[in-house]
Structure formats: structure tokens, C-alpha cells
Design an enzyme around this catalytic site. Structure first.
Site, short mmCIF file in Angstrom:
data_model
loop_
_atom_site.label_atom_id
_atom_site.label_comp_id
_atom_site.label_asym_id
_atom_site.label_seq_id
_atom_site.Cartn_x
_atom_site.Cartn_y
_atom_site.Cartn_z
CG LEU A 138 57.87 35.41 10.74
CD1 LEU A 138 56.87 36.07 9.81
CD2 LEU A 138 57.25 35.23 12.12
CB CYS A 139 60.99 30.48 10.47
SG CYS A 139 61.89 29.07 11.12
CB ILE A 140 61.20 26.98 7.15
CG1 ILE A 140 61.62 26.07 5.98
CG2 ILE A 140 59.81 26.62 7.68
CD1 ILE A 140 63.05 26.23 5.53
CB THR A 192 62.32 38.22 9.89
OG1 THR A 192 63.34 38.41 10.89
CG2 THR A 192 61.12 37.56 10.51
#
Length: 219
Positions: A138-140, A192
């Protein structure tokens, strides 16, 4: 798609989006796993935090904190050091985001393309990938997946600077919004963007729910 109860390993990078694991992303990940009827075990490396921030002023604080101890706040104390991770005990790996990922689990925030990954984290990712088990980021967190595994498809939201860095090392980067997921079927990787974008919590919740469901289908 399996109907058995699956075991998720969830790797946290501390507590708090600015210097640890992003709390919304972490909690929504655990909620998504539980709602789907499966189990999770949280892990974090037993290492010092790279930095400690005042969340009101965004200024660095002269404190020393431990990534495992801070992550235990999110896990309600039910957490293990990442050194205890055993690939054979789990079906799926998930890594929520937060700036702590880029500071504590790897050095991307400081070193960019010359980043290194904490050996425990790299070993965890490699072991699950070699075993053909699904990995969600997720994210970074996809920076770790892209750095370690190279030829994978991931999303960094719509961050063209980060896209360019990992395209050079062989990754395929796909722009996506917070409600969406990017699926690398061959490598069993699902990503995501979450708060890589200026997103609402309801939007990242939708993206995380889709990610968890897709990972389950890949088992």
C-alpha cells in the site's frame, strides 16, 4: 479461490504516517482481513526509528523510539519482531504504507534510487515471492517490492518522479486512483496508492478492501 482460513503477515513500520506506519491504512488492512474471515499476525523490525516527528508542528524531535514498540500500539500489543517471521507459516504478505516505510524499512526517503532495504524486510519479501505467495503493498510500500523484485507491475498513484526511478530498474508503473488496485498476476503482487494521493479515508478503504479480496483470490 480458497475457502480455508488464510494467514496474513502484516509488516508495520512504526506508528503514525509521518515517521511510522500510516494508521488508517494499517487498521483498514487488519479490518479487511478480519471481515473476510481470515487471520493476521503483525510484525515489525526491532530497530530504532530513523526520525521522530512532532505531528502538530512537523518538526523533528530529539527523541529515540523503536519501530517494533511503536508498531505495537497499532497491533494492540499482538505483534512479533520481524526476525521471527517464517514464510511457511503464512499464505499472504501485506505491507501498509506511511513515511516510516521509506525511512525505517528502507532508505528511499533519503537515498532515492540508491536506496537499500532492511535485510529482514528484503528476506521476508524474497521468501514469499519465491514460494509463489501473494504480496500486497500500500501507498509508498511498493518501492520495496519494486526495488527487491525489479520486474514487477506496481502503482505509486500518479507520482511521476517515483515512476521514473523504478521504470529505470525494470518495474512497470501504472497510474491509479485511491479506489483502484494494480494487479501483477504473474508475480502475485497487488498494490494500491492510498495516501500517495490526496484521498479521503473512504476512498482508501475501498482500495484496501479490493486489495485484500484480490490477494485472497490469488492463493
Amino acid at each position: 479461490m480458497t475457502t480455508k482460513s488464510l494467514r496474513f503477515a502484516v509488516v508495520l513500520a512504526g506508528c503514525g504516517n509521518k515517521d511510522g506506519a500510516e494508521i488508517h491504512e494499517s487498521v483498514l488492512t487488519l479490518l479487511g482481513i478480519d471481515r473476510a474471515g481470515h487471520q493476521y499476525q503483525c510484525f515489525a523490525p526491532d530497530v530504532p526509528q530513523a526520525r521522530v516527528l512532532n505531528f502538530l508542528t512537523n518538526e523533528e524531535m530529539p527523541q529515540k523510539r523503536n519501530v517494533l514498540l511503536e508498531a505495537a500500539r497499532i497491533a494492540r500489543s499482538k505483534i512479533k519482531p520481524l526476525s521471527d517471521f517464517v514464510q511457511e507459516d503464512f499464505d499472504i504478505l501485506v505491507m501498509p504504507g506511511g513515511s516510516g516505510v521509506a525511512y525505517n524499512l528502507c532508505t528511499f526517503a533519503v537515498d532515492g534510487a540508491k536506496m537499500t532495504v532492511l535485510p529482514q524486510v528484503e528476506s521476508c519479501v524474497r521468501a514469499m515471492h519465491k514460494a509463489g505467495k501473494p504480496i500486497g503493498a500500500l501507498c509508498i510500500s511498493p518501492v520495496i517490492i519494486a526495488h527487491v523484485l525489479k520486474n514487477v507491475s506496481v502503482t505509486f498513484g500518479k507520482d511521476e518522479k517515483i515512476n521514473a526511478i523504478f521504470q529505470k530498474s525494470g518495474a512497470k508503473t501504472v497510474n491509479a486512483d485511491a479506489r483502484s488496485i494494480v494487479i501483477d498476476q504473474d508475480n502475485k503482487i497487488v498494490t494500491t496508492p492510498c495516501y500517495m494521493l490526496d484521498a479521503r479515508i473512504s476512498e482508501i478503504s475501498e482500495g484496501i478492501e479490493k486489495l485484500i479480496q484480490q490477494l485472497i483470490k490469488m492463493v
